[in-house]
Write a protein that holds these residues in place. Structure first.
Motif, PDB file in Angstrom:
ATOM      1  N   LEU A  14       1.298  -1.318  -0.083  1.00  0.00           N
ATOM      2  CA  LEU A  14       0.165  -0.120  -0.256  1.00  0.00           C
ATOM      3  C   LEU A  14       0.901   1.272  -0.128  1.00  0.00           C
ATOM      4  O   LEU A  14       0.655   2.468  -1.093  1.00  0.00           O
ATOM      5  N   LEU A  15       1.787   0.891   0.814  1.00  0.00           N
ATOM      6  CA  LEU A  15       2.265   2.446   0.733  1.00  0.00           C
ATOM      7  C   LEU A  15       4.000   2.071   0.182  1.00  0.00           C
ATOM      8  O   LEU A  15       4.038   3.025  -0.288  1.00  0.00           O
ATOM      9  N   VAL A  16       4.103   1.128  -0.265  1.00  0.00           N
ATOM     10  CA  VAL A  16       5.968   1.676  -1.317  1.00  0.00           C
ATOM     11  C   VAL A  16       5.569   1.424  -2.867  1.00  0.00           C
ATOM     12  O   VAL A  16       5.922   2.234  -3.919  1.00  0.00           O
ATOM     13  N   ALA A  17       4.845  -0.446  -2.926  1.00  0.00           N
ATOM     14  CA  ALA A  17       4.638  -0.505  -4.721  1.00  0.00           C
ATOM     15  C   ALA A  17       3.464   0.379  -5.017  1.00  0.00           C
ATOM     16  O   ALA A  17       3.779   0.135  -6.308  1.00  0.00           O
ATOM     17  N   ARG A  18       2.855   0.624  -3.927  1.00  0.00           N
ATOM     18  CA  ARG A  18       1.266   1.019  -4.572  1.00  0.00           C
ATOM     19  C   ARG A  18       0.157   0.342  -5.654  1.00  0.00           C
ATOM     20  O   ARG A  18      -0.301   0.789  -6.454  1.00  0.00           O
TER      21      ARG A  18
END
Length: 198
Positions: A35-39
């Motif tokens: 959720l936060l890095v790879a989106r």
């Protein structure tokens, strides 16, 4: 809260429900990374949905197979809290849910964690998980992926967003209410005299 002595079955570690709880635990950092890095919101939704289903499944299997354990009684709610905490922070950071909801739900868990530490010093076990508490967790674990899906475009988002809001509103209300019930257990326990140590 639990004050019953354990029998031999309570000390088992390798049970099907415990394996499911450990798999759910492994999904927490994966969800955050997606959720936060790879989106990769689609995969993050899958991880959250699998976490919600296995949360229901491990309790069902514990009853069906008679595989209750002390580790499971601690691990299952701890993993639930981690899933909710990580989802709250991640969705708050993505501005999908408001920060007041994040603060309220995290504060509830912090207060109960402090209460639990006091109870342990008085010889009590963990809080007995209530159906309302489980229902609140269920609602939140389903609200989060629906809210995330509701941020996309297309016909699915139009259905997911109102459902996610409904699950989220009821989940937050029940989560805070069940926290009040656990706190009431804490207050009642404090009124009882402390048992002398053997």
């Amino acid at each position: 809260m639990s004050t019953q002595p354990d029998d031999g079955r309570d000390r088992r570690i390798l049970t099907v429900p415990n394996v499911l709880s450990v798999l759910r635990l492994a999904g927490v950092p994966l969800f955050l990374w997606l959720l936060l890095v790879a989106r990769e919101d689609g995969w993050a939704i899958v991880v959250l949905a699998v976490g919600g289903v296995t949360d229901w499944l491990d309790g069902k299997l514990a009853r069906l197979l008679g595989q209750y354990s002390r580790l499971g009684a601690l691990l299952d709610p701890a993993v639930d809290r981690l899933y909710i905490l990580s989802a709250l922070i991640a969705l708050g950071a993505r501005e999908i849910i408001p920060w007041w909801a994040v603060v309220a739900l995290v504060a509830r868990d912090l207060v109960l964690a402090a209460c639990l530490a006091v109870l342990r010093r008085r010889g009590y076990g963990p809080f007995v998980v209530t159906y309302l508490g489980k229902a609140a967790t269920f609602l939140l674990l389903y609200a989060f992926p629906l809210l995330l899906l509701g941020q996309s475009t297309g016909w699915a988002a139009g259905i997911a967003l109102p459902l996610g809001l409904a699950f989220g509103i009821w989940g937050i209300a029940l989560y805070l209410y069940s926290g009040g019930l656990y706190f009431a257990q804490f207050v009642l326990a404090l009124r009882k005299p402390v048992a002398p140590l053997p």
